[in-house]
Design a protein around this motif. Structure first.
Motif, mmCIF file in Angstrom:
data_model
loop_
_atom_site.group_PDB
_atom_site.id
_atom_site.type_symbol
_atom_site.label_atom_id
_atom_site.label_comp_id
_atom_site.label_asym_id
_atom_site.label_seq_id
_atom_site.Cartn_x
_atom_site.Cartn_y
_atom_site.Cartn_z
ATOM 1 N N ARG A 71 0.845 -1.198 0.000
ATOM 2 C CA ARG A 71 0.000 0.000 0.000
ATOM 3 C C ARG A 71 0.876 1.243 0.000
ATOM 4 O O ARG A 71 2.062 1.193 0.341
ATOM 5 N N ILE A 72 0.281 2.362 -0.362
ATOM 6 C CA ILE A 72 1.008 3.633 -0.412
ATOM 7 C C ILE A 72 1.225 4.155 1.005
ATOM 8 O O ILE A 72 0.293 4.209 1.813
ATOM 9 N N ILE A 73 2.458 4.493 1.315
ATOM 10 C CA ILE A 73 2.805 5.030 2.625
ATOM 11 C C ILE A 73 2.915 6.549 2.527
ATOM 12 O O ILE A 73 3.647 7.080 1.692
ATOM 13 N N ALA A 88 13.572 16.005 0.951
ATOM 14 C CA ALA A 88 12.238 15.476 1.230
ATOM 15 C C ALA A 88 11.358 15.504 -0.020
ATOM 16 O O ALA A 88 10.654 14.538 -0.322
ATOM 17 N N VAL A 89 11.432 16.610 -0.739
ATOM 18 C CA VAL A 89 10.651 16.746 -1.973
ATOM 19 C C VAL A 89 11.105 15.713 -2.995
ATOM 20 O O VAL A 89 10.294 15.020 -3.624
ATOM 21 N N SER A 90 12.417 15.607 -3.172
ATOM 22 C CA SER A 90 12.988 14.686 -4.152
ATOM 23 C C SER A 90 12.647 13.232 -3.852
ATOM 24 O O SER A 90 12.436 12.426 -4.759
ATOM 25 N N ALA A 91 12.570 12.896 -2.553
ATOM 26 C CA ALA A 91 12.289 11.516 -2.157
ATOM 27 C C ALA A 91 10.803 11.172 -2.179
ATOM 28 O O ALA A 91 10.421 10.021 -2.018
ATOM 29 N N GLY A 92 9.957 12.193 -2.358
ATOM 30 C CA GLY A 92 8.526 11.933 -2.472
ATOM 31 C C GLY A 92 7.728 12.091 -1.199
ATOM 32 O O GLY A 92 6.635 11.515 -1.069
ATOM 33 N N ALA A 93 8.233 12.874 -0.251
ATOM 34 C CA ALA A 93 7.479 13.114 0.982
ATOM 35 C C ALA A 93 6.137 13.758 0.659
ATOM 36 O O ALA A 93 6.034 14.582 -0.256
ATOM 37 N N ASP A 94 5.126 13.383 1.415
ATOM 38 C CA ASP A 94 3.775 13.890 1.140
ATOM 39 C C ASP A 94 3.507 15.230 1.810
ATOM 40 O O ASP A 94 2.759 16.057 1.279
ATOM 41 N N ASN A 111 -3.614 13.083 6.703
ATOM 42 C CA ASN A 111 -3.449 11.701 7.138
ATOM 43 C C ASN A 111 -2.070 11.218 6.710
ATOM 44 O O ASN A 111 -1.645 11.478 5.578
ATOM 45 N N PHE A 112 -1.373 10.521 7.603
ATOM 46 C CA PHE A 112 -0.019 10.076 7.311
ATOM 47 C C PHE A 112 0.264 8.782 8.090
ATOM 48 O O PHE A 112 -0.429 8.432 9.046
ATOM 49 N N ASP A 113 1.292 8.070 7.632
ATOM 50 C CA ASP A 113 1.656 6.797 8.251
ATOM 51 C C ASP A 113 2.943 6.868 9.066
ATOM 52 O O ASP A 113 3.184 6.051 9.942
ATOM 53 N N ILE A 114 3.790 7.836 8.743
ATOM 54 C CA ILE A 114 5.077 7.942 9.408
ATOM 55 C C ILE A 114 5.510 9.400 9.468
ATOM 56 O O ILE A 114 5.199 10.191 8.573
ATOM 57 N N GLN A 161 9.880 0.159 4.046
ATOM 58 C CA GLN A 161 10.555 -0.004 5.336
ATOM 59 C C GLN A 161 9.519 0.040 6.456
ATOM 60 O O GLN A 161 8.704 0.953 6.515
ATOM 61 N N ILE A 162 9.536 -0.976 7.320
ATOM 62 C CA ILE A 162 8.591 -0.995 8.442
ATOM 63 C C ILE A 162 9.347 -0.777 9.752
ATOM 64 O O ILE A 162 10.524 -1.085 9.858
ATOM 65 N N ARG A 163 8.634 -0.253 10.716
ATOM 66 C CA ARG A 163 9.188 -0.051 12.046
ATOM 67 C C ARG A 163 8.418 -0.916 13.019
ATOM 68 O O ARG A 163 7.221 -1.103 12.866
ATOM 69 N N TYR A 164 9.127 -1.457 13.999
ATOM 70 C CA TYR A 164 8.478 -2.373 14.930
ATOM 71 C C TYR A 164 8.936 -2.129 16.365
ATOM 72 O O TYR A 164 10.019 -1.594 16.601
ATOM 73 N N ARG A 165 8.102 -2.532 17.275
ATOM 74 C CA ARG A 165 8.441 -2.495 18.709
ATOM 75 C C ARG A 165 7.542 -3.509 19.412
ATOM 76 O O ARG A 165 6.397 -3.731 19.007
ATOM 77 N N ASN A 166 8.077 -4.134 20.442
ATOM 78 C CA ASN A 166 7.271 -5.138 21.152
ATOM 79 C C ASN A 166 6.231 -4.476 22.041
ATOM 80 O O ASN A 166 6.415 -3.356 22.521
#
Length: 231
Positions: A71-73, A88-94, A111-114, A161-166
């Protein structure tokens, strides 16, 4: 307690909750029972042999899934310098900003995911602690989201890339793809996550580190995986 859906009940009746499934069999079953109404996520729960009450044993990190999550992040970036804004612009930040971005987040305009931030902007980002913190979105150096390398960080976030934590029970929860992914792609994403978790193993953790792995879909019940079939 989570209410069982008709689909979950169906899967429970068609599967053995005590059985450890071969990874290939589990993916075939998840696909067989998947709903046709939408493209469900493939989720994994990994029970770690850690004591989550001890801060030095808690796990948090990030890894790049080779096939993304399907899915689109959407990425929000706090950047001040012209260099970082251009990256940020070059990398595609929303979304990119400072105080203006704080207001948009406070007013739920976007709305954002990260959220990614440079170190110099963290005083501004700190104003959003009560909003981002509970959602696990507060930028953190350990998660790679407080960084000077804006271009690479945004780029990786956009491609998978995903981020995780227990959680408090020592369990890692993550999405590793969509039900329409090839089985090979789902497995390779899972392997990438497991490799990252093994590298993050705290030295204080004794005994079995990865105790249990459960795969499920968004609307389905979980299947325990036989770890000997993961290679």
């Amino acid at each position: 307690m989570k209410k069982l859906t008709k689909k979950m009940i169906l899967i429970k009746n068609k599967t053995d909750s005590k059985k450890n499934y071969h990874i290939d069999e589990s993916l075939l079953l998840l696909k067989k029972f998947s709903t046709k109404k939408f493209n469900e996520s493939i989720d994994v729960s990994i029970h770690l042999g850690i004591d989550s009450k001890k801060s030095e044993q808690n796990i948090r990190g990030y890894t790049l899934l080779p096939h993304g999550i399907g899915r689109i992040i959407k990425v929000a970036v706090f950047a001040k310098s012209e260099k970082h804004v251009k990256e940020a612009v070059s990398a595609g930040a929303d979304f990119i900003g400072l105080e203006d971005l704080v207001e948009k987040i406070k007013n739920k305009v976007i709305n954002f995911d990260i959220v990614i931030a440079t170190p110099e902007t963290m005083k501004i980002v700190g104003k959003l602690g009560t909003i981002l913190g509970p959602r696990g979105l507060m930028p953190n150096p350990k998660l790679g989201t407080v960084t000077e390398n804006i271009f690479k960080t945004v780029k990786n976030a956009k491609i998978g890339q995903i981020r995780y934590r227990n959680d408090k029970n020592g369990i890692i929860h993550a999405s590793i793809g969509k039900i329409n992914f090839l089985e090979k792609s789902i497995k390779e994403n899972l392997y990438a996550l497991l490799i990252s978790l093994n590298k993050a193993k705290p030295s204080q953790s004794k005994g079995i580190y990865i105790k249990k792995i459960v795969l499920s879909t968004t609307m389905g019940a979980g299947l325990k995986i036989d770890q000997s079939t993961l290679h």
